[in-house]
Design a protein around this motif. Structure first.
Motif, PDB file in Angstrom:
ATOM      1  N   SER B  78       0.847  -1.190   0.000  1.00 27.96           N
ATOM      2  CA  SER B  78       0.000   0.000   0.000  1.00 27.96           C
ATOM      3  C   SER B  78       0.888   1.247   0.000  1.00 27.96           C
ATOM      4  CB  SER B  78      -0.883   0.010   1.241  1.00 27.96           C
ATOM      5  OG  SER B  78      -0.064   0.130   2.379  1.00 27.96           O
ATOM      6  N   GLU B  79       0.274   2.377  -0.342  1.00 26.47           N
ATOM      7  CA  GLU B  79       1.049   3.625  -0.448  1.00 26.47           C
ATOM      8  C   GLU B  79       1.690   3.994   0.883  1.00 26.47           C
ATOM      9  OE1 GLU B  79      -1.051   6.790  -2.277  1.00 26.47           O
ATOM     10  OE2 GLU B  79      -1.917   5.502  -3.826  1.00 26.47           O
ATOM     11  N   VAL B  80       0.917   3.810   1.958  1.00 24.04           N
ATOM     12  CA  VAL B  80       1.437   4.154   3.288  1.00 24.04           C
ATOM     13  C   VAL B  80       2.662   3.321   3.614  1.00 24.04           C
ATOM     14  CG1 VAL B  80       0.895   4.138   5.738  1.00 24.04           C
ATOM     15  CG2 VAL B  80      -0.836   4.866   4.097  1.00 24.04           C
ATOM     16  N   ASP B  81       2.561   2.007   3.389  1.00 33.82           N
ATOM     17  CA  ASP B  81       3.681   1.118   3.682  1.00 33.82           C
ATOM     18  C   ASP B  81       4.884   1.472   2.816  1.00 33.82           C
ATOM     19  OD1 ASP B  81       1.695  -1.886   4.299  1.00 33.82           O
ATOM     20  OD2 ASP B  81       2.394  -0.278   5.628  1.00 33.82           O
ATOM     21  N   PHE B  82       4.626   1.831   1.566  1.00 34.28           N
ATOM     22  CA  PHE B  82       5.725   2.191   0.671  1.00 34.28           C
ATOM     23  C   PHE B  82       6.449   3.409   1.220  1.00 34.28           C
ATOM     24  CE2 PHE B  82       7.936   2.112  -3.314  1.00 34.28           C
ATOM     25  CZ  PHE B  82       8.214   3.432  -3.625  1.00 34.28           C
ATOM     26  N   MET B  83       5.693   4.415   1.591  1.00 35.49           N
ATOM     27  CA  MET B  83       6.317   5.645   2.095  1.00 35.49           C
ATOM     28  C   MET B  83       7.119   5.363   3.361  1.00 35.49           C
ATOM     29  SD  MET B  83       3.862   8.863   1.301  1.00 35.49           S
ATOM     30  CE  MET B  83       2.373   8.369   2.120  1.00 35.49           C
ATOM     31  N   ASP B  84       6.575   4.514   4.247  1.00 35.63           N
ATOM     32  CA  ASP B  84       7.304   4.183   5.482  1.00 35.63           C
ATOM     33  C   ASP B  84       8.592   3.446   5.176  1.00 35.63           C
ATOM     34  OD1 ASP B  84       4.295   3.527   7.435  1.00 35.63           O
ATOM     35  OD2 ASP B  84       5.427   5.382   7.045  1.00 35.63           O
ATOM     36  N   SER B  85       8.541   2.513   4.210  1.00 34.88           N
ATOM     37  CA  SER B  85       9.754   1.741   3.886  1.00 34.88           C
ATOM     38  C   SER B  85      10.817   2.667   3.313  1.00 34.88           C
ATOM     39  CB  SER B  85       9.443   0.648   2.855  1.00 34.88           C
ATOM     40  OG  SER B  85       8.287  -0.034   3.177  1.00 34.88           O
TER      41      SER B  85
END
Lengths: 193, 203
Positions: B78-85
């Protein structure tokens, strides 16, 4: 029906009732049909007791002529009048013609089946089997989550059978089925014409 | 789900964290080109000269980005997980946004490229048909045999690209009707409540 000279001569040998009596004629007929319809060649096909009194060369000639005549008759779907007139020209008696015709009728369907199965054609589809699977993930991709079908067409070509396997999605299967239905509709329309 | 990258990986991408937006965009574009068409070493040399960094660093940077994109697409992060990674890798806010854009725009494309890597079974492509009536053959005259000739087109994808195969088959009207009824039963199978339940719950 056109018959070659050697076939005519061979058949004529069988017209003479003193040389070949009714039982020998019947036996020769049965033997000829059996030889054509059986799947394995039998070198002893002419070793019947009723045929022992005949000269071997003349026997072979008449057997070959008779077999050729039978094949030509089936090939051209000859009717009774055609067959009768052929035999009458070769001086066959009416009851001998009758014996031939009744044996011919008995084996005609099998002979037609045999002859029509000869020849080259594309593999023939006999059956189809299917399997519905759910594709979750593979080595390259996660979260695929799609159902798909595995279709197997069982085809036969000249005795050997082969399976054609392929996958398709639900939409593709719908496309396949609608095309097959079009084909079936056109068969139905053609049969009503 | 957060992406976990190895130490080597983080090192390869660290050079990019200090670069400015246009460089990262350029590298992102390169990474996608390479995913589509394969790598081209000459481009690495050109970029290295322009940025005054060793070729190896450019190569690692691009490859690191490629791997980041393929792993994210593979797991449909998901976009959120991508940004966090990406944040965990040390990228700044602006760069995170441009990487996210790259990911979101090209996610499906990357997935379809990855799916071509599978050496899978032949897949249905198309079916053509023709109605014939056999009138005669060498061994029998006076026939009237209806038959349906079918051309089945299949594609098969492998690492060298996709190949098409076509096979000519034949069937008689009764086998055709049997096929149709069997395959209609197959189509009905995916609509049963059992199947629907599974499709709903396994996500």
């Amino acid at each position: 029906m056109e018959l070659s000279e050697s076939v005519q001569k061979g058949l004529q040998l069988l017209a003479d009732q003193s040389a070949v009596n009714h039982s020998s004629f019947q036996v020769l007929l049965d033997v000829s049909f059996r030889g054509l319809l059986s799947s394995r060649a039998d070198p002893t096909v002419l070793d019947q007791p009723e045929l022992k009194h005949m000269d071997r060369i003349l026997l072979k000639q008449s057997h070959a002529a008779l077999t050729t005549f039978i094949l030509e008759a089936v090939k051209h779907n000859a009717d009774k009048s055609t067959i009768s007139s052929c035999f009458e020209e070769l001086t066959f008696s009416t009851d001998r013609i009758e014996i031939f015709f009744s044996t011919y009728q008995k084996h005609k369907k099998d002979m037609e089946h045999l002859l029509s199965s000869m020849g080259r054609r594309p593999p023939h589809i006999n059956d189809v089997s299917w399997r519905l699977q759910y594709h979750m993930k593979n080595g390259q991709l996660d979260k695929i989550n799609e159902p798909f079908y595995l279709i197997s067409l069982n085809t036969e070509n000249e005795g050997s059978s082969e399976d054609i396997n392929f996958t398709c999605t639900t939409e593709q299967l719908q496309d396949l089925v609608s095309k097959l239905k079009d084909a079936a509709k056109s068969v139905e329309k053609a049969s009503q014409m | 789900m957060l992406l976990v990258l190895s130490e080597d990986h983080k090192e390869h991408l660290s050079f990019l964290t200090k670069a400015d937006g246009s460089v990262v965009e350029e590298f992102g574009r390169l990474a996608l080109e390479f995913l589509r068409k394969g790598t081209n070493p000459k481009i690495y040399e050109g970029a290295a000269r322009k940025l005054c960094v060793p070729v190896g660093m450019v190569q690692h940077g691009v490859e690191g980005l490629m791997f980041l994109m393929t792993e994210s697409s593979k797991h449909m992060i998901s976009e959120v997980d991508f940004m966090d990674s990406v944040l965990a890798l040390g990228f700044g806010e602006e760069l995170i946004q441009s990487l996210l854009q790259l990911y979101v725009q090209h996610k499906h494309q990357i997935r379809s490229i990855l799916s071509q890597l599978l050496c899978n079974q032949p897949a249905y492509h198309n079916l053509e048909w023709r109605l014939d009536v056999q009138l005669a053959s060498r061994s029998v005259r006076h026939q009237m045999v209806p038959m349906v000739t079918i051309r089945l087109l299949l594609t098969r994808s492998s690492d060298v690209g996709s190949t098409q195969s076509c096979m000519d088959l034949q069937t008689d009207p009764s086998s055709l009707l049997h096929m149709i009824s069997t395959l209609e039963a197959a189509l009905a199978a995916v609509k049963t409540s059992d199947a629907r339940r599974i499709l709903r719950n396994i996500k």
